[in-house]
Scaffold this motif. Structure first.
Motif, PDB file in Angstrom:
ATOM      1  N   TRP A  96      39.040 -12.317  13.545  1.00  0.00           N
ATOM      2  CA  TRP A  96      38.692 -11.456  12.404  1.00  0.00           C
ATOM      3  C   TRP A  96      39.284 -10.058  12.547  1.00  0.00           C
ATOM      4  O   TRP A  96      39.567  -9.392  11.548  1.00  0.00           O
ATOM      5  N   SER A  97      39.525  -9.613  13.767  1.00  0.00           N
ATOM      6  CA  SER A  97      40.042  -8.261  13.997  1.00  0.00           C
ATOM      7  C   SER A  97      41.509  -8.123  13.642  1.00  0.00           C
ATOM      8  O   SER A  97      42.034  -6.997  13.645  1.00  0.00           O
ATOM      9  N   LYS A  98      42.188  -9.203  13.332  1.00  0.00           N
ATOM     10  CA  LYS A  98      43.601  -9.116  12.962  1.00  0.00           C
ATOM     11  C   LYS A  98      43.755  -8.443  11.605  1.00  0.00           C
ATOM     12  O   LYS A  98      42.859  -8.506  10.757  1.00  0.00           O
ATOM     13  N   ASP A 117      41.491  -5.867   7.474  1.00  0.00           N
ATOM     14  CA  ASP A 117      41.848  -4.761   6.580  1.00  0.00           C
ATOM     15  C   ASP A 117      42.204  -5.305   5.207  1.00  0.00           C
ATOM     16  O   ASP A 117      43.027  -6.222   5.089  1.00  0.00           O
ATOM     17  N   VAL A 118      41.618  -4.762   4.152  1.00  0.00           N
ATOM     18  CA  VAL A 118      41.907  -5.239   2.809  1.00  0.00           C
ATOM     19  C   VAL A 118      43.367  -5.004   2.449  1.00  0.00           C
ATOM     20  O   VAL A 118      43.933  -5.724   1.626  1.00  0.00           O
ATOM     21  N   ARG A 119      43.985  -3.996   3.069  1.00  0.00           N
ATOM     22  CA  ARG A 119      45.413  -3.739   2.827  1.00  0.00           C
ATOM     23  C   ARG A 119      46.298  -4.589   3.722  1.00  0.00           C
ATOM     24  O   ARG A 119      47.508  -4.678   3.501  1.00  0.00           O
ATOM     25  N   GLY A 120      45.726  -5.176   4.770  1.00  0.00           N
ATOM     26  CA  GLY A 120      46.489  -6.044   5.653  1.00  0.00           C
ATOM     27  C   GLY A 120      47.449  -5.316   6.564  1.00  0.00           C
ATOM     28  O   GLY A 120      48.428  -5.910   7.017  1.00  0.00           O
ATOM     29  N   MET A 133      46.244  -2.811   9.211  1.00  0.00           N
ATOM     30  CA  MET A 133      45.641  -2.316  10.444  1.00  0.00           C
ATOM     31  C   MET A 133      44.683  -3.344  11.022  1.00  0.00           C
ATOM     32  O   MET A 133      43.943  -4.002  10.290  1.00  0.00           O
ATOM     33  N   SER A 134      44.696  -3.429  12.350  1.00  0.00           N
ATOM     34  CA  SER A 134      43.701  -4.235  13.041  1.00  0.00           C
ATOM     35  C   SER A 134      42.399  -3.443  13.127  1.00  0.00           C
ATOM     36  O   SER A 134      42.340  -2.258  12.780  1.00  0.00           O
ATOM     37  N   LEU A 135      41.343  -4.102  13.598  1.00  0.00           N
ATOM     38  CA  LEU A 135      40.060  -3.422  13.729  1.00  0.00           C
ATOM     39  C   LEU A 135      40.165  -2.246  14.693  1.00  0.00           C
ATOM     40  O   LEU A 135      39.592  -1.174  14.440  1.00  0.00           O
ATOM     41  N   GLN A 136      40.909  -2.412  15.785  1.00  0.00           N
ATOM     42  CA  GLN A 136      41.073  -1.320  16.741  1.00  0.00           C
ATOM     43  C   GLN A 136      41.781  -0.134  16.098  1.00  0.00           C
ATOM     44  O   GLN A 136      41.411   1.022  16.325  1.00  0.00           O
ATOM     45  N   GLU A 137      42.782  -0.400  15.296  1.00  0.00           N
ATOM     46  CA  GLU A 137      43.498   0.689  14.615  1.00  0.00           C
ATOM     47  C   GLU A 137      42.636   1.331  13.543  1.00  0.00           C
ATOM     48  O   GLU A 137      42.720   2.547  13.314  1.00  0.00           O
ATOM     49  N   ILE A 138      41.798   0.554  12.879  1.00  0.00           N
ATOM     50  CA  ILE A 138      40.886   1.120  11.879  1.00  0.00           C
ATOM     51  C   ILE A 138      39.883   2.055  12.548  1.00  0.00           C
ATOM     52  O   ILE A 138      39.592   3.152  12.036  1.00  0.00           O
ATOM     53  N   LEU A 141      37.227  -4.953   5.279  1.00  0.00           N
ATOM     54  CA  LEU A 141      36.833  -3.551   5.210  1.00  0.00           C
ATOM     55  C   LEU A 141      37.845  -2.766   4.385  1.00  0.00           C
ATOM     56  O   LEU A 141      39.052  -3.014   4.470  1.00  0.00           O
ATOM     57  N   GLN A 142      37.361  -1.823   3.593  1.00  0.00           N
ATOM     58  CA  GLN A 142      38.217  -0.932   2.834  1.00  0.00           C
ATOM     59  C   GLN A 142      37.847   0.503   3.194  1.00  0.00           C
ATOM     60  O   GLN A 142      36.705   0.927   3.010  1.00  0.00           O
ATOM     61  N   ALA A 143      38.812   1.245   3.715  1.00  0.00           N
ATOM     62  CA  ALA A 143      38.571   2.628   4.120  1.00  0.00           C
ATOM     63  C   ALA A 143      38.638   3.548   2.903  1.00  0.00           C
ATOM     64  O   ALA A 143      39.510   3.396   2.041  1.00  0.00           O
TER      65      ALA A 143
END
Length: 349
Positions: free
Chosen positions: A107-109, A114-117, A119-124, A148-150
């Motif tokens: 899921w972290s990929k 990322d809804v934009r596809g 960033m990974s979870l770590q990058e978010i 997730l959407q930032a």
């Protein structure tokens, strides 16, 4: 004849006056010195209000713009933020359950998280902390598909219309207890904003830096150092400009004007009208200047940056890094041995 006791009685009024004068210097008002006004320093406003009331929408916009500009253009500010991120966001999930760990890794990929596809979870997590440091807060919205959407902080503002009875503070809807129940999200349209919709608080992760109980929106910890960072950045630019001027070999020629003789009219022509030019060409061969009587030639030199400015820059850098609790030895290890550097690191951790 004056006895010893009479001398003591005569000195008693003087001693009492001295004690009263000293008491007036050392807080003779029987209160806190901070409560007494003084013309020796800047008067602080006596209005006590919440952080959100003091800032407002325009104040928050100005504050965020200031810190964003320093983050973009001043290397010390951007380095301090990156160093903070290295120590606060470099963590991952650890679990003894292999099935859960594999599901979490998948899921972290970027395409799953990322809804934009992009960033990974770590990058978010790292980017969210960076925006919280610069903007004061950031929002992560949970979508129905599990992504997730930032949402950056400047996109949360009060809605254009607010029903009566609702309490909104800088884009956050509150209940009577002060708990967030919704957020007004705006979209960016070129250089402007367009209202999108309200989102329930249960679907939003609000990451903010708050230092008061009744604070709704976060405030960047770099705000306390923004003025010092700006002063250091501008003074560095001025010192560099002065150094460029002085690094060029400049020759200054001074010609003393002769006074007219008695009975003669003063010649009003200037040197430029006569075709005089104070210039010299410097080549690899030896050169010599032929000057007229009364002329003087000297080179424009100077010491830049001065030792005073360098000491000032070091102290200002210490103060700026203190806003993020970063030891100065992290930035400049000169003058620190291994034990001192390790002690700074342990204290910081």
């Amino acid at each position: 004849m004056i006895t010893r006791g009479e001398v003591g009685m005569a000195a008693e009024p003087q001693r009492a006056g001295l004690f009263n004068w000293l008491g007036s210097l050392w807080g003779g008002n029987r209160g806190y010195d901070a409560t007494q006004g003084s013309n020796k320093r800047r008067t602080v406003s006596t209005i006590t209000e919440s952080t959100d009331s003091m800032m407002g929408e325009q104040g928050r916009k100005n504050a965020v713009s200031e810190v964003r500009d320093l983050h973009r253009n001043f290397s010390l500010a951007s380095w301090a933020i990156r160093k903070h991120l290295d120590y606060t966001t470099g963590f991952t999930l650890h679990s003894d359950n292999a099935t859960f760990r594999a599901a979490m890794d998948n899921w972290s990929k970027p395409l799953n998280c990322d809804v934009r596809g992009t960033m990974s979870l770590q990058e978010i997590i790292r980017m969210a902390e960076e925006r919280r440091m610069v903007d004061g807060d950031v929002f992560l919205m949970k979508l129905q598909n599990g992504m997730l959407q930032a949402i950056e902080g400047d996109r949360i503002k009060d809605p254009p219309t607010r029903p009566s009875g609702q309490q909104w503070v800088n884009g956050v809807r509150l209940n009577r207890a002060g708990r967030a129940t919704g957020y007004a999200v705006w979209d960016r349209i070129e250089n402007d904003y367009q209202y999108a919709r309200n989102v329930r608080a249960g679907n939003i992760y609000h990451l903010a830096y708050c230092d008061r109980f009744d604070q709704v929106r976060g405030m960047s910890p770099m705000m306390s150092a923004s003025n010092s960072l700006r002063d250091l950045y501008e003074s560095q630019t001025y010192e560099l400009a002065k150094g460029k001027v002085l690094s060029a070999l400049g020759l200054k020629i001074t010609r003393q004007a002769s006074e007219p003789l008695a009975g003669e009219e003063e010649d009003c022509e200037t040197y430029s009208e006569r075709g005089f030019k104070a210039s010299a060409a410097f080549g690899s061969a030896p050169w010599m200047l032929e000057l007229d009587p009364g002329d003087d030639a000297s080179f424009m030199t100077g010491v830049t940056p001065s030792n005073e400015w360098q000491a000032f820059a070091v102290e200002m850098s210490r103060l700026c890094l203190a806003a993020l609790d970063i030891p100065y030895s992290f930035f400049n290890g000169q003058g620190h041995n291994f034990s001192q550097s390790k002690a700074d690191w342990l204290h910081y951790m």
